[in-house]
Design a protein around this motif. Structure first.
Motif, PDB file in Angstrom:
ATOM      1  N   HIS B  49       0.837  -1.210   0.000  1.00 42.12           N
ATOM      2  CA  HIS B  49       0.000   0.000   0.000  1.00 42.12           C
ATOM      3  C   HIS B  49       0.865   1.250   0.000  1.00 42.12           C
ATOM      4  CE1 HIS B  49      -3.525  -2.535   1.232  1.00 42.12           C
ATOM      5  NE2 HIS B  49      -4.138  -1.636   0.477  1.00 42.12           N
ATOM      6  N   LEU B  54      -1.323   4.154  -1.621  1.00 45.04           N
ATOM      7  CA  LEU B  54      -2.696   4.020  -1.119  1.00 45.04           C
ATOM      8  C   LEU B  54      -2.745   4.419   0.351  1.00 45.04           C
ATOM      9  CD1 LEU B  54      -3.620   0.604  -2.786  1.00 45.04           C
ATOM     10  CD2 LEU B  54      -4.145   2.915  -3.564  1.00 45.04           C
ATOM     11  N   ASP B  55      -1.596   4.378   0.993  1.00 45.57           N
ATOM     12  CA  ASP B  55      -1.491   4.779   2.391  1.00 45.57           C
ATOM     13  C   ASP B  55      -0.152   5.484   2.498  1.00 45.57           C
ATOM     14  OD1 ASP B  55      -2.019   5.082   5.040  1.00 45.57           O
ATOM     15  OD2 ASP B  55      -2.337   2.929   5.451  1.00 45.57           O
ATOM     16  N   ASP B  74      -1.866  13.680  -3.663  1.00 42.39           N
ATOM     17  CA  ASP B  74      -2.831  12.659  -4.077  1.00 42.39           C
ATOM     18  C   ASP B  74      -2.820  12.472  -5.591  1.00 42.39           C
ATOM     19  OD1 ASP B  74      -4.821  10.796  -3.390  1.00 42.39           O
ATOM     20  OD2 ASP B  74      -6.328  12.182  -4.199  1.00 42.39           O
ATOM     21  N   ALA B  78      -1.853   9.305  -7.983  1.00 42.55           N
ATOM     22  CA  ALA B  78      -2.791   8.750  -8.970  1.00 42.55           C
ATOM     23  C   ALA B  78      -2.105   8.626 -10.322  1.00 42.55           C
ATOM     24  CB  ALA B  78      -4.041   9.627  -9.065  1.00 42.55           C
ATOM     25  N   ARG B  81       0.362   5.760 -10.261  1.00 43.35           N
ATOM     26  CA  ARG B  81      -0.316   4.467 -10.372  1.00 43.35           C
ATOM     27  C   ARG B  81      -0.774   4.232 -11.804  1.00 43.35           C
ATOM     28  NH1 ARG B  81      -2.713   5.833  -5.178  1.00 43.35           N
ATOM     29  NH2 ARG B  81      -4.482   6.685  -6.291  1.00 43.35           N
ATOM     30  N   ARG B  82      -1.297   5.300 -12.425  1.00 44.13           N
ATOM     31  CA  ARG B  82      -1.838   5.138 -13.768  1.00 44.13           C
ATOM     32  C   ARG B  82      -0.731   4.803 -14.769  1.00 44.13           C
ATOM     33  NH1 ARG B  82      -4.473   9.796 -14.004  1.00 44.13           N
ATOM     34  NH2 ARG B  82      -2.755  10.844 -15.061  1.00 44.13           N
ATOM     35  N   LEU B  87      -1.501  -2.994 -10.046  1.00 43.02           N
ATOM     36  CA  LEU B  87      -1.834  -3.712  -8.817  1.00 43.02           C
ATOM     37  C   LEU B  87      -2.626  -4.946  -9.201  1.00 43.02           C
ATOM     38  CD1 LEU B  87      -2.945  -0.626  -6.788  1.00 43.02           C
ATOM     39  CD2 LEU B  87      -1.164  -2.178  -6.022  1.00 43.02           C
ATOM     40  N   PHE B  89      -4.733  -8.080  -7.328  1.00 41.43           N
ATOM     41  CA  PHE B  89      -5.227  -8.551  -6.038  1.00 41.43           C
ATOM     42  C   PHE B  89      -5.785  -9.946  -6.130  1.00 41.43           C
ATOM     43  CE2 PHE B  89      -5.494  -3.948  -5.744  1.00 41.43           C
ATOM     44  CZ  PHE B  89      -4.857  -3.721  -4.547  1.00 41.43           C
TER      45      PHE B  89
ATOM     46  N   HIS C 726     -10.798   0.820  -6.183  1.00 42.88           N
ATOM     47  CA  HIS C 726     -10.052   0.097  -7.208  1.00 42.88           C
ATOM     48  C   HIS C 726      -9.863   0.929  -8.447  1.00 42.88           C
ATOM     49  CE1 HIS C 726      -9.275  -3.793  -5.513  1.00 42.88           C
ATOM     50  NE2 HIS C 726     -10.410  -3.640  -4.844  1.00 42.88           N
ATOM     51  N   ARG C 728      -9.692   4.045  -8.530  1.00 38.53           N
ATOM     52  CA  ARG C 728      -8.687   5.034  -8.169  1.00 38.53           C
ATOM     53  C   ARG C 728      -7.294   4.381  -8.237  1.00 38.53           C
ATOM     54  NH1 ARG C 728      -7.891  10.108  -8.418  1.00 38.53           N
ATOM     55  NH2 ARG C 728      -6.821  11.087  -6.664  1.00 38.53           N
ATOM     56  N   ALA C 729      -7.202   3.128  -7.775  1.00 30.64           N
ATOM     57  CA  ALA C 729      -5.927   2.420  -7.793  1.00 30.64           C
ATOM     58  C   ALA C 729      -5.464   2.172  -9.221  1.00 30.64           C
ATOM     59  CB  ALA C 729      -6.051   1.105  -7.043  1.00 30.64           C
ATOM     60  N   LEU C 730      -6.457   2.084 -10.139  1.00 28.02           N
ATOM     61  CA  LEU C 730      -6.094   1.907 -11.544  1.00 28.02           C
ATOM     62  C   LEU C 730      -5.649   3.232 -12.149  1.00 28.02           C
ATOM     63  CD1 LEU C 730      -9.000  -0.347 -12.896  1.00 28.02           C
ATOM     64  CD2 LEU C 730      -6.620  -0.994 -12.547  1.00 28.02           C
ATOM     65  N   GLY C 731      -5.808   4.299 -11.379  1.00 24.92           N
ATOM     66  CA  GLY C 731      -5.383   5.589 -11.894  1.00 24.92           C
ATOM     67  C   GLY C 731      -6.518   6.454 -12.391  1.00 24.92           C
ATOM     68  N   VAL C 732      -7.757   6.122 -12.043  1.00 27.18           N
ATOM     69  CA  VAL C 732      -8.898   6.929 -12.480  1.00 27.18           C
ATOM     70  C   VAL C 732      -8.866   8.277 -11.759  1.00 27.18           C
ATOM     71  CG1 VAL C 732     -11.395   7.108 -12.430  1.00 27.18           C
ATOM     72  CG2 VAL C 732     -10.316   4.957 -13.065  1.00 27.18           C
ATOM     73  N   LEU C 819      -9.301   3.251   0.176  1.00 26.11           N
ATOM     74  CA  LEU C 819      -8.054   2.905  -0.501  1.00 26.11           C
ATOM     75  C   LEU C 819      -7.147   2.106   0.425  1.00 26.11           C
ATOM     76  CD1 LEU C 819      -7.224   6.113  -2.536  1.00 26.11           C
ATOM     77  CD2 LEU C 819      -7.466   3.800  -3.417  1.00 26.11           C
ATOM     78  N   LYS C 820      -7.091   2.552   1.683  1.00 25.73           N
ATOM     79  CA  LYS C 820      -6.242   1.847   2.630  1.00 25.73           C
ATOM     80  C   LYS C 820      -6.699   0.414   2.811  1.00 25.73           C
ATOM     81  CE  LYS C 820      -5.191   6.006   5.041  1.00 25.73           C
ATOM     82  NZ  LYS C 820      -5.560   6.862   6.151  1.00 25.73           N
ATOM     83  N   GLY C 823      -8.142  -4.377  -1.250  1.00 24.15           N
ATOM     84  CA  GLY C 823      -7.647  -5.738  -1.226  1.00 24.15           C
ATOM     85  C   GLY C 823      -8.098  -6.534  -0.019  1.00 24.15           C
TER      86      GLY C 823
END
Ligand SMILES: Nc1ncnc2c1ncn2[C@@H]1O[C@H](COP(=O)(O)OP(=O)(O)OP(=O)(O)O)[C@@H](O)[C@H]1O
Ligand SMILES: [Mg+2]
Lengths: 359, 220, 827
Positions: B49, B54-55, B74, B78, B81-82, B87, B89, C726, C728-732, C819-820, C823
């Protein structure tokens, strides 16, 4: 003294603690009763509109052909709402109230009516033909010329129809000092005269049945601006027609903190009267009766009395003919026929009326 | 590719503070792969994370692809990550409303780096050609994870983070998926950091990192 | 048994603990219940209250009024006649002066009597304990019901200035029984202040039939004894109005129920794991059902109490305009003191409970049907939504068929409302299928490269199951708004045109005892161009009060009478042919009379038949009305009195001034006449006030739908928060997120709005062409207007924007945490 039902009061003072407040209300601005001028007839039969209250008060003990006893009460009250000048007409400051009650062999029936002054719906005046006339709606007493007698009284209420003639030949009895009648040590007083010897004849129709009745009647006329002292909660008032033709009026004004104010008048058969002062009257309530009113309220009343006139060596036991004579009018009170039983051989028995107020 | 120096992370819990990462330092060179091993609750996911933004760490330096992340906002995370990261899971996390084809292309499109030829190549390699029109709920777990892997690689990330990617799969399909993943990552020249409980899987990778008491022991 | 109870209690507490942790949901559930029950009960309270007032219509200021004594010539009662009757022993008679006053063109009613003459059971001033001397002696008093005083900004001691310049006596905040929204004065005071010398009429208290006969005989010739049938008439005449209100309140209730439905379902959905765990722990599914039902009971009780409190407050707000409409249109005296009866409370509770159970029954049943393992795995229900949509649509179609069948044989207002309700709900149930089909169509039209748009559209499928119910609520609210706005708009424009035609004259004399000859020289004056004196009498025909009017058939306004329909004998009527009459269209629609039909009415000469030559529009009147030549009315009903004198003035600039001076010189009082503009203005104001409650209810219904939407969105986002994490994690980016989430929603709302257009048109056509005709007997052309639709669209967009903003803010606030936990959500 029949302030009975003076009732109209509530019309004036809405936040009254008790029904008879009007009779004690501060008279300032109104004329007070004073010893002079003397009563004058026939003018004094007519209203004294400046005084706060005034009444024409008739009671009668009647008997029908079967010997049954009836009681009749008719009262007309006038009240001035303010001491100010009277604009008259629809804005008149006078309010009229009348009570009619009939004590029949089977019960007690009564009605009350109100009317404003100034519009001809109620009043006391000489009519078109110059005759005395006291009326409210269709209840009316018509006299002859300026006098009340001979007269007729027409009443209709509650399936009762009453048509009687009233005659009297004896002089008017001026109460107190020539009609100036004191009611307390504090100076409360009224103008007061009576006619205890009225011969009544006529017809009564009750629920379609007609009775021919006759008997003696008693008329009180009184006007004042404050007849009760602030510490007087009510009164017990007796009028008796005795078998020997004489008549007796006795009353006591009860006092919150002291001796009652007792007073009375003895009237001979020919109309001569004598005042009875405090020491000459002994009045005792012998027992109390509890009535349950139609509302469920209970009233405990002295309907059984002993009256003694020690100076004259007279003594009566006076009891209510019918305990059920409570009037739940705007100003509630008890008024009904009584029987006076002689308690010693020299005393004539009789019939009469009792009025109890402030209970 | 990845450089962590003295990273601290604790969580405040009802029974006091839990120091999950306690002065952790490590690095991963571009194109290298590492297996992250450790007991349950040792902080493996937490580490992932932090790397993905994410953290945030309590203290320490995290340098990604030569960039110090301490000033990242932030939006920077983003973007990171993009563009650079993928990631993967245990639960695949495909977008349920999108077809397999759209799910595959999603991250590449977001990054603005959709490459049709690479897409066809990956589809063929992942054996998804017949499934492109389907929706995720019409796939098996292994198929879904293959889609997730394809989605993670199509935009040519610099670093792939995988958290027990085969945890939901039976042994056979998990071995197949693992083989595919390591192979494709290697092909793409990306770095890979994968959390796993399985020593067998760890054996496929270049390095094995053991997380104990908030620190790493590295074994070649 | 005791053990069972304790387990049940534990289960119930476990279930209820959910609401403490999900405050927003709890709030929405409560809001849904409270607004639904509140809107419904507000109208019920108003209706009950109004009906209770009608049942007192044989009472006047606390006294019985079984009859009236009125003057045959409409001139009022001479006080001397009254006193004579009282002295004749008719003590049940009491004088009444009733009049309409105007303050800033606002109509205001005054009633006056002699309290001492009122045959009331209680003492003369009753419990109101007023100040009698101040009431009857100059400067007098005017007694205002408190709410009316508040409307006019009157405090104790204030004096109100009338439009005619007169000053009312100082105010006291007092009221008499059945005073309603009227001023009260002593009759002596009223005679003096208004400079009258006649009473309006005499009220007659309870009389035996013998006494009634005696009274009839005792009345002088110019007076007559009239039955008071107000109680019956009011109940009958206002029935339609009250059904209208009830229908609207039921709609509001239904919309509120949609929120509840959504909230309850969602609460249940979120607690599925809890339910499963409880089942795994050994609670039987029956026990769970009982617990959920108990929960519904708790909610219904809370909702009812809150709803009734809200309803009471709302009713207090809405009652004054309704009361004044009832007064203006029907002459009904409706006070503004509200009572809430037990029956009403229980009914409210009952329907709330039924509503909740309806919302719970299906999911509970489904839940109970599944075994534990199945239930656990059925998580992705958006795909199963297609099935649900189909069932709904099927049900909707059944409703539509029922509506169609009923429509063909509809004959009463209630049936009309049933058709209306069926159509609305049919549409609401079909809506999801319409939305889905439209989505699919749009999707198909999107080009391949527009992948974001396609994603957004695809996302609509994930949102649809959650916002479906909110969309249905929105559809109902939008449709009702459009339909009613169209009705009101159509009615208003029809009324405006009608008033223009109908009120052709310049001055209308209100005082029916004023004769033209009294202020002109044998009907001629330089300022006068034409005049029209009408006469009239009220009779009963076909079970309703019916007004017979005598017209000069050649007067300018008779010639221009706004007719709904006429046959070739119209000319005969204009020519004064005694055989033909004109009737208002109420006669056609409510009594079923056709052109050319014979109608038979009672006249003083016995029954007389006429034929209908035409129907005229007569908006706002609840009565039947027949127009005959003046002389015919005078001949057939000798007791008909002159009423309504209309004057056309010359073009001279000071014509109106001259006319007024002539009237004043003839002894008329200011206020005895009205000019055309004033009447129009007042009429339209009454109209607007009558529909104020409609507009208010509609607005409220729309806001309830807005709340439903917000609730649905918040729930949806809460549920999908892990998805968003998720993405957001993909970058949205947030922009992209907003597009993907908002676009489909906007599309759904737009599609719903689109569906509301034809439905609104259908609804308004039902209202205008069917319901209005059945209810009031008034026809008017339907006027579709775009501005209200656009206004609604803007309003809806604003509501949507607002709900989106709120939910966006919520998501941004919660996303970091999600986000934290990425998963872990489903581990
Ligand atoms: N949001 C949080 N709040 C509090 N404590 C947390 C939070 N997230 C993780 N923890 C704690 O931090 C520690 C490390 O958790 P983490 O999820 O990283 O473990 P893990 O190594 O991934 O375990 P596993 O193999 O079971 O997935 C655990 O003790 C956990 O309880
Ligand atoms: Mg983990």
């Amino acid at each position: 003294m029949r302030y009975a039902r003076l009732l109209i009061i509530a019309l004036i003072s809405h936040a009254v603690a008790d029904d008879y407040q009007l009779l004690r209300a501060d008279p300032s601005g109104y004329p007070r009763a004073v010893p002079n001028p003397a009563i004058e007839f026939p003018t004094d039969h007519l209203p004294h509109p400046d005084f706060r209250i005034e009444w024409w008060y008739l009671t009668a003990n009647l008997t029908d052909a079967d010997g049954e006893s009836w009681g009749l009460q008719w009262t007309l009250f006038r009240q001035a709402m303010t001491p100010n000048a009277d604009p008259g007409g629809w804005a008149s400051k006078q309010v009229w109230m009348a009570h009619a009650a009939l004590s029949t062999p089977t019960g007690h029936r009564y009605a009350e009516r109100f009317a404003r002054g100034g519009i001809g719906q109620a009043g006391v005046a000489l009519n078109d033909t110059g005759d005395f006339n006291a009326w409210l709606d269709d209840w009316q007493w018509t006299g002859t010329a300026g006098s009340l007698f001979p007269g007729t009284l027409d009443l209709a209420f509650d399936a009762i129809n009453l048509d009687i003639t009233l005659n009297s030949t004896t002089p008017w009895v001026l109460q107190g000092e020539a009609g100036y009648h004191q009611k307390s040590d504090l100076g409360q007083a009224s103008h007061y005269y009576s006619q205890p010897h009225i011969q009544i004849d006529g017809e009564l129709t009750v629920d379609g049945e007609t009775f021919t009745v006759s008997g003696p009647g008693w008329l009180d006329r009184e006007w004042s601006s404050q007849p009760l002292a602030p510490n007087q909660p009510g009164w017990d008032w007796f009028s008796l027609h005795l078998n020997d033709g004489s008549a007796l009026m006795v009353y006591q004004l009860r006092n919150d903190n002291g001796e009652p104010w007792i007073n009375g008048t003895w009237v001979d058969a020919d109309g001569r009267s004598q005042s009875l002062e405090r020491g000459a009257i002994e009045l005792t309530a012998e027992s109390f009766t509890t009535l349950t009113l139609p509302t469920g309220e209970q009233k405990t009343l002295p309907l059984d009395w002993t009256l003694r006139l020690p100076d004259r060596n007279h003594s009566w036991r006076i009891t209510a003919l019918r305990p059920d004579s409570w009037l739940s009018t705007l100003f509630p009170y008890w008024e009904g026929p009584v029987v006076a039983q002689s308690q010693n051989p020299a005393t004539p028995g009789g019939m009469g009326y009792l009025e109890l107020t402030g209970y | 590719m990845l450089e962590l120096t003295d990273v601290h992370k604790h969580f405040q819990q009802a029974d006091g503070a839990v120091r999950v990462l306690d002065g952790l330092s490590t690095s991963l060179a571009p194109g290298r792969s590492a297996a992250l091993l450790g007991e349950s609750g040792s902080g493996k996911s937490t580490l992932l994370h932090l790397i993905a933004g994410l953290d945030s760490a309590d203290s320490g330096r995290i340098v990604l692809d030569g960039t110090d992340t301490s000033a990242f906002k932030d939006a920077d995370w983003a973007a990171w990550r993009r563009d650079k990261l993928s990631l993967i899971f245990q639960n695949y996390h495909l977008v349920p409303t999108l077809t397999v084809a759209d799910n595959l292309a999603l991250q590449a499109r977001l990054a603005g780096r959709f490459d049709g030829d690479f897409y066809d190549h990956l589809v063929a390699r992942l054996g998804l050609s017949d499934l492109l029109k389907r929706l995720p709920h019409q796939l098996s777990g292994g198929q879904q994870q293959r889609v997730a892997i394809g989605r993670a690689l199509l935009h040519r990330p610099a670093l792939v983070l995988a958290d027990e990617p085969t945890g939901n799969l039976d042994e056979r399909s998990s071995a197949a998926v693992m083989a595919l993943l390591t192979e494709l990552v290697r092909e793409a020249g990306a770095s890979l950091l994968m959390v796993t409980h399985s020593p067998a899987m760890a054996a496929h990778l270049d390095e094995r990192w053991q997380l104990t008491n908030g620190r790493l022991e590295t074994a070649a | 048994m005791r053990r069972l109870l304790s387990v049940l209690t534990r289960v119930l507490l476990t279930l209820l603990s959910h609401y403490r942790r999900h405050i927003a949901q709890t709030l929405f559930l409560a809001i849904g219940l409270v607004t639904g029950v509140g809107l419904w009960s507000a109208v019920q309270i108003i209706n009950d209250h109004a009906r209770a007032s009608y049942s007192e219509a044989d009472q006047l200021l606390g006294a019985q009024a079984s009859h009236w004594v009125r003057a045959r010539d409409g001139a009022g009662i001479d006080p001397a006649d009254y006193i004579a009757l009282r002295r004749d022993g008719f003590t049940q008679l009491y004088p009444i002066l009733e009049t309409r006053l105007a303050v800033n063109d606002e109509p205001l009613w005054l009633i006056a009597t002699d309290l001492l003459a009122l045959p009331r059971s209680e003492s003369p001033l009753g419990a109101s304990g007023g100040d009698w001397p101040s009431l009857v002696q100059p400067p007098y008093q005017t007694w205002y019901p408190p709410d009316l005083a508040a409307d006019f900004g009157i405090g104790p001691g204030d004096t109100l200035m009338l439009d005619d310049g007169r000053q009312l006596p100082p105010a006291a905040l007092q009221q008499q029984p059945q005073q309603g929204r009227r001023l009260f004065m002593d009759i002596g005071a009223a005679l003096a202040v208004l400079q009258r010398d006649h009473f309006s009429y005499l009220g007659v208290g309870e009389l035996s039939s013998a006494e009634t006969d005696r009274l009839r005989r005792a009345l002088p010739n110019h007076l007559q004894l009239v039955d008071n049938r107000q109680r019956l008439d009011l109940t009958q005449l206002t029935a339609s109005l009250h059904s209208h209100l009830t229908a609207m309140s039921l709609l509001a209730f239904a919309v509120g129920l949609f929120i509840v439905f959504n909230a309850v379902r969602f609460a249940l959905h979120l607690r599925r794991p809890t339910l499963h765990t409880l089942r795994e722990l050994g609670a039987s599914s029956r026990m769970l059902s009982v617990a959920v039902l108990l929960e519904a009971l708790v909610w219904s009780a809370l909702g009812t109490l809150g709803g009734l409190a809200a309803g009471r407050a709302l009713a207090t707000l809405l009652l004054p305009p309704v009361a004044s409409s009832l007064q203006s249109l029907y002459g009904a005296v409706v006070g503004t003191d509200i009572q809430l009866g037990w029956a009403r409370i229980l009914l409210a509770w009952g329907i709330t409970l039924v509503g909740l159970l309806l919302a719970l029954a299906w999911p509970l049943w489904r839940e109970a049907q599944q075994n534990i393992r199945q239930a656990r795995s059925a998580s992705d229900d958006w795909a199963a939504d297609r099935q649900a949509r189909r069932w709904l649509a099927l049900f909707g179609l059944l409703l539509a068929v029922a509506a169609l069948m009923l429509h063909s044989r509809m004959s009463t207002v209630t049936q009309g409302f049933v058709v209306l309700g069926l159509s609305l709900f049919a549409a609401a149930f079909v809506l999801p299928v319409w939305l889905a089909s439209a989505l699919r169509l749009v999707e198909r039209c999107l080009p391949e490269p527009a992948w974001k748009l396609r994603w957004a559209l695809r996302d609509a499928w994930a949102q649809l199951p959650q916002v479906r119910v909110a969309m249905m609520a929105l559809l109902l609210a939008l449709t009702a708004n459009l339909g009613v706005e169209t009705l009101v708009g159509s009615f208003r424009s029809a009324l405006t045109i009608w008033l223009d035609q109908r009120l052709a004259a310049d001055l209308y004399i209100q005082d029916d005892s004023l004769r033209l000859a009294a202020f002109t020289d044998h009907g001629a004056a330089p300022w006068l161009v034409a005049s029209h004196q009408r006469n009239g009498v009220q009779i009963r025909w076909s079970g309703r009060p019916t007004l017979i009017r005598g017209l000069n058939t050649n007067a300018p306004d008779s010639r221009a009478l706004p007719l709904a329909d006429a046959n070739e004998h119209l000319q005969d009527w204009f020519d004064g042919d005694n055989d033909w009459v004109l009737a208002n269209e109420q006669v056609h629609h409510l009594a079923g009379v056709e052109l050319g039909d014979r109608v038979q009415v009672d006249t003083a000469q016995g029954p007389q038949a006429f034929r209908i030559a035409g129907f005229f529009h007569d908006y706002g009147s609840p009565y039947f009305q027949l127009y005959l030549p003046y002389a015919t009315v005078e001949r057939l009903w000798p007791n008909a009195s002159p009423e309504g004198l209309a004057l056309w003035l010359s073009d001279a600039p000071d014509a109106e001034q001259q006319a007024e001076s002539a009237l004043l010189a003839a002894g008329a009082q200011p206020g005895d006449w009205l000019n055309q503009n004033t009447i129009k203005r007042v009429s339209l104001r009454i109209f607007d006030r009558t529909f104020a409650i409609t507009t208010a209810m509609n607005g409220l219904t729309l806001s309830v739908a807005g709340i439903a939407l917000l609730a649905a969105l918040l729930a949806l986002h809460q549920q999908r928060l892990s998805h968003y994490a998720h993405w957001r994690a993909l970058g949205v980016r947030y922009r992209e997120w907003l597009l993907i989430v908002a676009l489909p929603l906007a599309l759904l709302v737009a599609l719903t709005g689109l569906a509301a257009l034809p439905l609104g048109a259908l609804l308004s056509s039902l209202l205008v062409h069917d319901l209005n005709v059945h209810a009031f007997g008034w026809t008017m052309p339907l006027q579709w207007q775009w501005p209200p639709a656009l206004r609604l669209a803007a309003l809806t967009a604003a509501v949507l924007g607002l709900t989106l903003l709120i939910s966006l803010w919520q998501v941004r606030r919660r996303l970091p945490l999600a986000l934290k936990q990425l998963g872990e959500d489903d581990a």
